[in-house]
Write a protein that holds these residues in place. Structure first.
Motif, PDB file in Angstrom:
ATOM      1  N   ASP A  38       0.809  -1.221   0.000  1.00 30.94           N
ATOM      2  CA  ASP A  38       0.000   0.000   0.000  1.00 30.94           C
ATOM      3  C   ASP A  38       0.842   1.270   0.000  1.00 30.94           C
ATOM      4  O   ASP A  38       0.506   2.244  -0.679  1.00 30.94           O
ATOM      5  CB  ASP A  38      -0.934   0.015   1.218  1.00 30.94           C
ATOM      6  N   ILE A  39       1.924   1.271   0.745  1.00 32.58           N
ATOM      7  CA  ILE A  39       2.718   2.483   0.840  1.00 32.58           C
ATOM      8  C   ILE A  39       3.371   2.837  -0.487  1.00 32.58           C
ATOM      9  O   ILE A  39       3.563   4.013  -0.820  1.00 32.58           O
ATOM     10  CB  ILE A  39       3.779   2.373   1.953  1.00 32.58           C
ATOM     11  N   HIS A  40       3.700   1.831  -1.285  1.00 33.45           N
ATOM     12  CA  HIS A  40       4.326   2.105  -2.579  1.00 33.45           C
ATOM     13  C   HIS A  40       3.313   2.693  -3.555  1.00 33.45           C
ATOM     14  O   HIS A  40       3.661   3.537  -4.395  1.00 33.45           O
ATOM     15  CB  HIS A  40       4.956   0.839  -3.132  1.00 33.45           C
ATOM     16  N   ILE A  41       2.070   2.260  -3.435  1.00 39.28           N
ATOM     17  CA  ILE A  41       1.011   2.855  -4.256  1.00 39.28           C
ATOM     18  C   ILE A  41       0.814   4.318  -3.851  1.00 39.28           C
ATOM     19  O   ILE A  41       0.730   5.214  -4.701  1.00 39.28           O
ATOM     20  CB  ILE A  41      -0.302   2.069  -4.102  1.00 39.28           C
ATOM     21  N   ALA A  42       0.753   4.555  -2.541  1.00 41.83           N
ATOM     22  CA  ALA A  42       0.596   5.917  -2.041  1.00 41.83           C
ATOM     23  C   ALA A  42       1.793   6.773  -2.429  1.00 41.83           C
ATOM     24  O   ALA A  42       1.637   7.936  -2.816  1.00 41.83           O
ATOM     25  CB  ALA A  42       0.421   5.897  -0.526  1.00 41.83           C
ATOM     26  N   LYS A  43       2.986   6.204  -2.347  1.00 40.02           N
ATOM     27  CA  LYS A  43       4.193   6.955  -2.676  1.00 40.02           C
ATOM     28  C   LYS A  43       4.189   7.380  -4.136  1.00 40.02           C
ATOM     29  O   LYS A  43       4.537   8.518  -4.476  1.00 40.02           O
ATOM     30  CB  LYS A  43       5.429   6.114  -2.374  1.00 40.02           C
ATOM     31  N   ARG A  44       3.792   6.487  -5.008  1.00 42.50           N
ATOM     32  CA  ARG A  44       3.763   6.809  -6.436  1.00 42.50           C
ATOM     33  C   ARG A  44       2.767   7.935  -6.706  1.00 42.50           C
ATOM     34  O   ARG A  44       3.059   8.876  -7.456  1.00 42.50           O
ATOM     35  CB  ARG A  44       3.403   5.561  -7.240  1.00 42.50           C
ATOM     36  N   THR A  45       1.600   7.864  -6.072  1.00 42.51           N
ATOM     37  CA  THR A  45       0.581   8.904  -6.260  1.00 42.51           C
ATOM     38  C   THR A  45       1.053  10.251  -5.729  1.00 42.51           C
ATOM     39  O   THR A  45       0.894  11.285  -6.381  1.00 42.51           O
ATOM     40  CB  THR A  45      -0.725   8.511  -5.544  1.00 42.51           C
ATOM     41  N   LEU A  46       1.654  10.241  -4.549  1.00 42.90           N
ATOM     42  CA  LEU A  46       2.114  11.480  -3.937  1.00 42.90           C
ATOM     43  C   LEU A  46       3.294  12.080  -4.697  1.00 42.90           C
ATOM     44  O   LEU A  46       3.367  13.309  -4.866  1.00 42.90           O
ATOM     45  CB  LEU A  46       2.486  11.230  -2.478  1.00 42.90           C
ATOM     46  N   GLY A  64       3.622  16.134  -6.973  1.00 48.55           N
ATOM     47  CA  GLY A  64       4.566  17.213  -6.711  1.00 48.55           C
ATOM     48  C   GLY A  64       4.881  17.391  -5.245  1.00 48.55           C
ATOM     49  O   GLY A  64       5.708  18.223  -4.867  1.00 48.55           O
ATOM     50  N   PHE A  65       4.208  16.620  -4.380  1.00 56.97           N
ATOM     51  CA  PHE A  65       4.487  16.621  -2.944  1.00 56.97           C
ATOM     52  C   PHE A  65       4.893  15.208  -2.550  1.00 56.97           C
ATOM     53  O   PHE A  65       4.075  14.414  -2.085  1.00 56.97           O
ATOM     54  CB  PHE A  65       3.261  17.085  -2.147  1.00 56.97           C
ATOM     55  N   PRO A  66       6.163  14.859  -2.757  1.00 56.06           N
ATOM     56  CA  PRO A  66       6.617  13.483  -2.542  1.00 56.06           C
ATOM     57  C   PRO A  66       6.460  13.019  -1.106  1.00 56.06           C
ATOM     58  O   PRO A  66       6.429  13.830  -0.171  1.00 56.06           O
ATOM     59  CB  PRO A  66       8.094  13.544  -2.946  1.00 56.06           C
ATOM     60  N   LEU A  67       6.351  11.712  -0.942  1.00 60.26           N
ATOM     61  CA  LEU A  67       6.224  11.128   0.390  1.00 60.26           C
ATOM     62  C   LEU A  67       7.506  11.366   1.174  1.00 60.26           C
ATOM     63  O   LEU A  67       8.585  10.947   0.764  1.00 60.26           O
ATOM     64  CB  LEU A  67       5.956   9.625   0.277  1.00 60.26           C
ATOM     65  N   ARG A  68       7.384  12.061   2.292  1.00 61.20           N
ATOM     66  CA  ARG A  68       8.544  12.367   3.119  1.00 61.20           C
ATOM     67  C   ARG A  68       8.367  11.910   4.566  1.00 61.20           C
ATOM     68  O   ARG A  68       9.304  11.965   5.355  1.00 61.20           O
ATOM     69  CB  ARG A  68       8.822  13.872   3.088  1.00 61.20           C
ATOM     70  N   LEU A  69       7.153  11.462   4.921  1.00 53.09           N
ATOM     71  CA  LEU A  69       6.911  11.060   6.312  1.00 53.09           C
ATOM     72  C   LEU A  69       5.971   9.862   6.354  1.00 53.09           C
ATOM     73  O   LEU A  69       4.909   9.880   5.734  1.00 53.09           O
ATOM     74  CB  LEU A  69       6.308  12.226   7.097  1.00 53.09           C
ATOM     75  N   LEU A  70       6.376   8.824   7.069  1.00 55.10           N
ATOM     76  CA  LEU A  70       5.551   7.647   7.321  1.00 55.10           C
ATOM     77  C   LEU A  70       5.312   7.553   8.818  1.00 55.10           C
ATOM     78  O   LEU A  70       6.256   7.566   9.616  1.00 55.10           O
ATOM     79  CB  LEU A  70       6.248   6.379   6.819  1.00 55.10           C
ATOM     80  N   ILE A  71       4.039   7.467   9.211  1.00 59.05           N
ATOM     81  CA  ILE A  71       3.668   7.373  10.627  1.00 59.05           C
ATOM     82  C   ILE A  71       2.927   6.063  10.872  1.00 59.05           C
ATOM     83  O   ILE A  71       2.030   5.706  10.104  1.00 59.05           O
ATOM     84  CB  ILE A  71       2.772   8.558  11.035  1.00 59.05           C
TER      85      ILE A  71
END
Length: 334
Positions: free
Chosen positions: A130-138, A142-149
């Protein structure tokens, strides 16, 4: 003649240094050596009602700020294990925190992707898929994934089965597997923030009796890496998840309730109302900032302790929880 070695900073050691994520409070940032750093694993640990989730929500907003304001112009993936993401609280912090006034409420929520899990296999699947799907979308936004909680990690390890040597070994393997995945994600220039709970500590004067002087006893050593310096209103507590997990994180921040209260004069912001919260996170009768006749209120003080960190020395400072988020007492008094 031998030259004296110079002290290097993180900025000096890496040409790819992207900067810290501000907590939204300069005194917290100073205590942490700059804030929360991508590429590392940071843990927030504490009992209930200490503001762990509050601070995590705050960081999911500050990461969106431009670099000039202490953010990374990035987005967040927020994994929940117990309760759903507090979107209304997010919007409240965004509306009241002075640093976050430039963010758009609609865009703010778009830049926070959430995934719900309630057990260890689901958490692993979320981190692997799931996180890789979210990362690709983000990243494409133009606002790349920079924080995982992850809020919170220990919940997925809680079981009702009897603790045995075999179950402890199995849990250690699972913790190690989780840590390996998190380190891989961190290497992609993502800051990992993990929320953890505490366990009560039952002290015994007989712990070290009849032990050789050179024997390392866990309960005697745990105070250096599992406990804060402050006295907790909940009694002696230490971080959960054990030594295997402690060895996997770079920074441990412990939040505690102190049992102390302090008179707080009215906030000095002129354009927005800042409401303080008591021990149950219920809004106190905080005065309106523009009411010159208002004197203030008394609110609960909590304490943040940097137990250990890659970037700063152990330290403690008091904080309060307001409608604008988690605020150090020093910041409130200035």
């Amino acid at each position: 003649m031998t030259s004296t070695p110079s002290i290097q900073t993180v900025h000096d050691l890496s040409t790819d240094f992207q900067g810290f994520i501000t907590t939204g409070d300069k005194y917290f940032d100073e205590a942490l050596g700059g804030g929360i750093l991508p590429g590392t694993i940071t843990e927030l640990v504490g009992s209930s009602s200490t503001g762990k989730t509050q601070l995590a929500l705050q960081l999911s907003l500050t990461v969106q700020l431009p670099r000039s304001q202490g953010g990374l112009g990035g987005s967040t993936c927020y994994i929940t294990t117990k309760i759903a993401l507090h979107t209304q609280r997010l919007l409240e912090i965004q509306a009241n925190h002075p640093l976050l006034s430039t963010l758009s409420p609609n865009e703010t929520l778009d830049r926070i992707k959430t995934v719900a899990t309630d057990n260890f296999p689901k958490l692993l699947r979320a981190l692997k898929e799931d996180i890789h799907i979210a990362k690709r979308t983000l990243d494409e936004s133009g606002f790349p994934l920079r924080l995982l909680i992850i809020d919170s990690v220990n919940f997925v390890f809680n079981t009702e089965t009897k603790t045995t040597a075999k179950s402890l070994i199995e849990r250690s393997k699972e913790v190690t597997e989780l840590a390996l995945i998190l380190h891989r994600l961190a290497s992609e220039n993502i800051a990992i923030l993990v929320i953890n709970d505490v366990n009560s500590v039952f002290n015994s004067n007989k712990t070290s009796v009849n032990k050789p002087s050179d024997t390392v006893i866990y309960i005697d050593q745990a105070r250096w890496f599992g406990r804060g310096d402050g006295a907790s209103a909940d009694g002696p507590v230490e971080a959960g998840m054990g030594l295997v997990w402690a060895n996997q994180i770079g920074t441990r921040i412990m939040l505690t309730r102190t049992g102390r209260r302090r008179y707080v004069p009215k906030f000095r912001e002129s354009k927005r109302q800042i409401v303080a919260f008591d021990d149950d996170n219920v809004a106190s009768s905080s005065p309106r900032p523009d009411d010159t006749n208002s004197e203030g209120t008394t609110i609960a003080l909590r304490q943040l302790s940097v137990v250990f960190s890659q970037f700063s020395a152990p330290s403690t400072l008091d904080y309060i929880i307001t409608s604008a988020g988690v605020v150090s007492q020093n910041a409130h008094e200035t």
